[in-house]
Design an enzyme around this catalytic site. Structure first.
Site, PDB file in Angstrom:
ATOM      1  N   TRP A 140       0.829  -1.200   0.000  1.00 30.17           N
ATOM      2  CA  TRP A 140       0.000   0.000   0.000  1.00 30.17           C
ATOM      3  C   TRP A 140       0.869   1.257   0.000  1.00 30.17           C
ATOM      4  CZ3 TRP A 140      -4.935   2.054   0.231  1.00 30.17           C
ATOM      5  CH2 TRP A 140      -5.040   3.341   0.779  1.00 30.17           C
ATOM      6  N   MET A 141       0.407   2.330  -0.689  1.00 28.01           N
ATOM      7  CA  MET A 141       1.058   3.635  -0.631  1.00 28.01           C
ATOM      8  C   MET A 141      -0.007   4.717  -0.534  1.00 28.01           C
ATOM      9  SD  MET A 141       3.564   5.529  -3.397  1.00 28.01           S
ATOM     10  CE  MET A 141       2.245   5.888  -4.566  1.00 28.01           C
ATOM     11  N   ASP A 143       0.221   9.127   1.150  1.00 25.32           N
ATOM     12  CA  ASP A 143       0.827  10.453   1.019  1.00 25.32           C
ATOM     13  C   ASP A 143       2.303  10.445   0.610  1.00 25.32           C
ATOM     14  OD1 ASP A 143      -1.583  10.813   2.268  1.00 25.32           O
ATOM     15  OD2 ASP A 143      -0.779  11.781   4.045  1.00 25.32           O
ATOM     16  N   PHE A 199       3.990   8.529  10.429  1.00 26.97           N
ATOM     17  CA  PHE A 199       3.041   9.238   9.584  1.00 26.97           C
ATOM     18  C   PHE A 199       3.779  10.278   8.728  1.00 26.97           C
ATOM     19  CE2 PHE A 199      -1.415   8.685  11.688  1.00 26.97           C
ATOM     20  CZ  PHE A 199      -1.297   7.313  11.561  1.00 26.97           C
ATOM     21  N   GLU A 312      -5.037  18.341   6.633  1.00 30.69           N
ATOM     22  CA  GLU A 312      -3.846  17.489   6.640  1.00 30.69           C
ATOM     23  C   GLU A 312      -2.793  18.037   5.680  1.00 30.69           C
ATOM     24  OE1 GLU A 312      -5.321  13.036   7.681  1.00 30.69           O
ATOM     25  OE2 GLU A 312      -5.653  13.629   5.594  1.00 30.69           O
TER      26      GLU A 312
END
Length: 564
Positions: A140-141, A143, A199, A312
């Site tokens: 998964w990818m 940001d 994150f 964000e």
């Protein structure tokens, strides 16, 4: 004959070892331990995406050296992911939920399918994997993170799950490129630790050694996502190949739950580093002389722009205004949900920044979007880009359905790189978005044949309808309305849309004047449309069962196709 029999017996033994069922030590209906008896590089973990998450502790000499979550296969295997063993000797595995409804623990498919290997095959097996967009090799990818340029190399980190193709186990994956197009996978840049998973964040080149790690050191700031979200630092003295975490982490803390995504840059006028943090539905601005001690300067966000979701992935930079000789500041604010067509999107504000406070030029109720498609989010820019360029990259998906799109080996790509500037329309200043000039190097000789990886240039003569279609009748219809000054893209019949009710849609963008040229980038599972003057951008995923092979246009528009 005896030698032949011995050889056959040895071959049979090897086959049996490779095919053997890995027997767990069952401790309860939801808890097992697994002794690692082979010293190979990897253990291949079988993943089933509908399975519940299993929590895995990796032990060596009775010490926990890694923790991760994986959806270990219960009934069938969707794909494998590699767990690098590093001489580990035990896995302690806890399954979430009530296991009694899933059959006997010893019969789970994962124990039958786990494999010890020294190499992990990353050969592409995906029909929809893009040809020229950046993707992870597997997993998964989301940001883009830690983007910087140094010594002729573009560095791109990203939110990555090495143990599945759905969101989990956030790590900074890493890739490098010399041309913004061809990307080489690198080892993970920053991995989870006792403060939490990793994150989003950013990297800067510390040219003057303000942090004390050496001139030209790369400083990474990221959010440690543990029980709380805190800000941590790591540094690299080898040009970004490897990072060492700062011993004083966490550097910055808060009592606010959503406190994340630090973005840093050097402000020459005040001779200080500036950090933006997304905090709930506002941006907080900090400053520092040494990248270690930070002072709160101001807040921005109350009543400005769209507040339909959490703010964000901020960014703040200065851009030239076309035809004026002036410059203005742009504050990027990604938001989820709240996008113009649902889900996640990138909004921005234009104004002034004095090193302490950002002041927006527009009225509070004005909202500006950097891209009017469904699939353009977490947009941030590279630090230290050459020739004073401001180069942006975004995640090409939407949180409404990102975990469900029809790929398995990997999930998600990045949009093509884009160079940014500003232009004026009426009383407002807007962000101009142009495909980075490196994209021109991909063009082959002009062709009349549409391919699954190409750029299509359409010269417009007023209102025009443009239709991409394949032999199965799957199609995308784009319409430019010269009178209304709008451009739209209808993907409701584009191919597979069944995986989410939020996917079929028509997106519409203002063109800020007359469009004379449309540049359309096609790449297997994505369409990126740009006004030739950079006044409109629209990015949408598509999943046709076979490539679109015909293009039809109205109103005598001229089409030129450049195969990539």
């Amino acid at each position: 004959m005896k030698k032949l029999l011995m050889t056959l017996m040895a071959m049979m033994t090897c086959c049996l070892l490779d095919a053997q069922i890995i027997a767990p030590r069952i401790l309860s209906d939801s808890h097992v331990m697994l002794s690692l008896e082979k010293q190979t590089r990897y253990l291949l973990l079988p993943v089933e995406e509908k399975a519940e998450i299993a929590h895995i502790r990796v032990l060596k000499d009775n010490n926990v050296c890694q923790t991760l979550n994986a959806r270990l296969a219960v009934d069938k295997v969707d794909y494998f992911v590699p767990l690098e063993l590093k001489k580990a000797d035990l896995l302690d595995i806890s399954f979430r939920g009530d296991r009694r409804t899933k059959g006997a623990m010893s019969e789970l498919a994962c124990w039958h399918e786990m494999k010890y290997v020294d190499e992990f095959d990353m050969t592409n097996r995906e029909h929809f994997r893009p040809k020229y967009h950046h993707t992870p090799k597997y997993g998964w990818m989301n940001d883009p993170n830690g983007m910087f340029y140094k010594d002729g190399v573009w560095h791109l980190a990203f939110q990555w799950n090495p143990y599945g193709s759905q969101w989990e186990n956030m790590t900074w994956g890493a890739s490098t490129s010399r041309d913004l197009i061809h990307w080489d996978a690198q080892p993970a840049a920053i991995e989870a630790d006792g403060l939490g998973t990793i994150f989003s964040g950013s990297c800067v080149v510390d040219k003057e050694n303000t942090a004390g790690f050496g001139k030209g050191a790369i400083i990474a700031y990221y959010t440690s996502a543990g029980e709380a979200q805190t800000q941590s630092m790591a540094y690299s003295t080898d040009g970004g190949k490897t990072f060492k975490k700062y011993s004083g982490n966490p550097v910055l803390v808060s009592s606010v739950p959503d406190f994340r995504d630090p973005h840093l840059f050097w402000h020459a006028e005040t001779q200080r580093w500036i950090m933006l943090l997304a905090v709930g539905q506002e941006m907080q601005i900090y400053s520092s002389a040494n990248l270690k001690q930070w002072t709160m300067e101001s807040r921005f966000g109350a009543e400005y722009g769209n507040h339909g979701g959490v703010w964000e992935c901020p960014d703040l930079f200065r851009l030239p205004v076309r035809g004026t000789g002036q410059q203005k500041w742009v504050l990027v604010c990604n938001i989820n949900p709240g996008g113009p067509f649902g889900g996640s999107a990138t909004q921005y504000f234009v104004g002034n920044f004095d090193g302490h406070k950002f002041t927006c030029d527009s009225r509070p109720e004005v909202t500006k979007w950097m891209d009017y498609g469904k699939d353009h989010y977490a947009t941030v820019t590279f630090d230290n880009a050459p020739d004073n360029r401001r180069v942006a990259i975004a995640w090409m998906s939407n949180w409404q359905y990102a975990n469900e799109v029809p790929t398995k080996q990997f999930r998600s790509a990045n949009a093509i790189p884009r160079d940014l500037d500003l232009f004026i329309d009426g009383t407002e200043t807007y962000c101009g978005v142009m495909p980075s000039p490196e994209m021109l190097t991909l063009r082959g000789k002009p062709s009349k044949q549409l391919t699954d990886a190409c750029e299509v240039v359409v010269t417009l003569k007023g209102s025009t309808e443009i239709t991409l279609q394949n032999a199965k009748g799957e199609k995308v219809v784009m319409r430019y309305d010269a009178q209304k000054q709008t451009f739209s893209m209808d993907r409701t019949k584009s191919g597979d849309t069944s995986f989410s009710e939020h996917f079929p849609c028509t997106t519409v963008a203002p063109t800020h004047g007359q469009m004379k040229q449309l540049r359309l980038f096609i790449d297997r599972s994505s369409l990126e449309a740009f006004d030739g003057d950079g006044k409109m951008a629209m990015t949408n995923l598509v999943f046709p069962s076979e490539p679109y092979n015909t293009i039809n246009v109205t109103n005598k528009a001229k089409v030129t196709i450049y195969p990539f």
